[in-house]
Design an enzyme around this catalytic site. Structure first.
Site, PDB file in Angstrom:
ATOM      1  N   GLU A  52      24.994  53.943  34.418  1.00  0.00           N
ATOM      2  CA  GLU A  52      25.884  54.260  33.304  1.00  0.00           C
ATOM      3  C   GLU A  52      26.360  52.957  32.684  1.00  0.00           C
ATOM      4  O   GLU A  52      26.895  52.094  33.386  1.00  0.00           O
ATOM      5  CB  GLU A  52      27.101  55.058  33.780  1.00  0.00           C
ATOM      6  CG  GLU A  52      26.798  56.465  34.228  1.00  0.00           C
ATOM      7  CD  GLU A  52      28.058  57.193  34.669  1.00  0.00           C
ATOM      8  OE1 GLU A  52      29.165  56.689  34.397  1.00  0.00           O
ATOM      9  OE2 GLU A  52      27.925  58.243  35.310  1.00  0.00           O
ATOM     10  N   ASP A  90      40.747  55.404  32.260  1.00  0.00           N
ATOM     11  CA  ASP A  90      40.311  54.319  33.126  1.00  0.00           C
ATOM     12  C   ASP A  90      41.498  53.576  33.714  1.00  0.00           C
ATOM     13  O   ASP A  90      42.522  53.378  33.056  1.00  0.00           O
ATOM     14  CB  ASP A  90      39.419  53.336  32.362  1.00  0.00           C
ATOM     15  CG  ASP A  90      38.062  53.928  32.029  1.00  0.00           C
ATOM     16  OD1 ASP A  90      37.444  54.485  32.955  1.00  0.00           O
ATOM     17  OD2 ASP A  90      37.630  53.846  30.874  1.00  0.00           O
TER      18      ASP A  90
END
Length: 278
Positions: A53, A64
């Site tokens: 990814e 995140d």
């Protein structure tokens, strides 16, 4: 199905046939630089990653944790652009033949142009997109373009998801389902919550898509724990942290250890050998 979506599904199927989980590694494009990021991603493939990814750095990465936020900030201050993300995909796929997905928040894709992004990602050899903040109910435009360009659409589900939401999500997704191992933002944890195994069991009653589990996996022992019930183990923050420390050798060692962890026999199994050849 043809092209790189098939490459992704075949890669995950091959890991299952080998009696193991696939190792999916995440690193953001442009970190620590565009060339340095490509080199780092290639190192993870050499060390045993099955699927990659590539993160598309975003100025507001709300899902995140601080490690990936720091890396994204470095990439953005370095001037990374979507063209650099696509170049990263292109060079990694061309050098390794590995399925490469882009993980992105929806806003950059929408602003770039949905059809343009899908077309250029496919042309770069990309296998698809992980879109953590795109609601299924608002995804029709992307899914049309993804289908036209033979790209996977990977949605993220959490332990708090209702059965109705899970069913809706797996019906719309392709490639695999990204199951979050925990609630909250990304980042390494001391242990992987039992909720991940429960979520995986729930998903298996609803879909034949592979279930890949991420968020919180930081070492080979945790990878082995997740590999016992998942089709894939996704690792991001722990790898990013090694690069933040400026230790490329540590990145390679950690990836090789994770690759051993997803294989049968860990910890008795040897860490797999890796090649620096491109």
């Amino acid at each position: 199905m043809s092209g790189n979506l098939k490459l992704l599904t075949d890669t995950l199927a091959r890991a299952r046939q080998e009696g193991r989980a696939a190792l999916v590694t995440y690193l953001p494009a442009g970190f620590p630089s565009v060339d340095g990021g490509i080199d780092a991603i290639l190192a993870t493939v050499d060390a045993g990653a099955d699927v990659v990814e590539v993160g598309l750095p975003h100025s507001d990465p709300v899902l995140d944790g601080p490690v990936i936020q720091t890396a994204d900030d470095i990439a953005l201050r370095g001037g990374v652009r979507i063209a650099d993300v696509l170049r990263t995909v292109r060079e990694v796929h061309a050098a390794t033949g590995t399925p490469v997905l882009v993980m992105s928040y929806w806003n950059p894709v929408s602003r770039y142009g949905v059809e343009r992004f899908a077309r250029e990602l496919a042309a770069a050899g990309g296998a698809g997109c992980v879109l953590p903040d795109l609601p299924v109910a608002e995804s029709a435009q992307w899914r049309r373009q993804a289908a036209e360009h033979d790209l996977a659409t990977v949605f993220v589900v959490a332990p708090s998801s209702t059965d109705e939401h899970l069913a809706e999500t797996v019906a719309a997704g392709t490639g695999f389902v990204y199951a979050s191992a925990l609630m909250g933002v990304t980042g390494a944890r001391e242990s992987v919550d039992e909720a991940a195994a429960v979520l995986t069991r729930r998903l298996r009653t609803l879909t034949d898509l592979p279930v890949c589990v991420g968020m919180g996996v930081a070492n080979a022992r945790q990878a082995a724990d997740v590999a016992a019930f998942a089709d894939g183990v996704i690792v991001g923050s722990a790898l990013v942290a090694t690069l933040l420390d400026g230790d490329r050798d540590a990145l390679t060692r950690l990836t090789a250890e994770l690759a051993a962890g997803v294989r049968p026999g860990y910890p008795a199994s040897a860490v797999p050998r890796f090649s620096t050849a491109r």
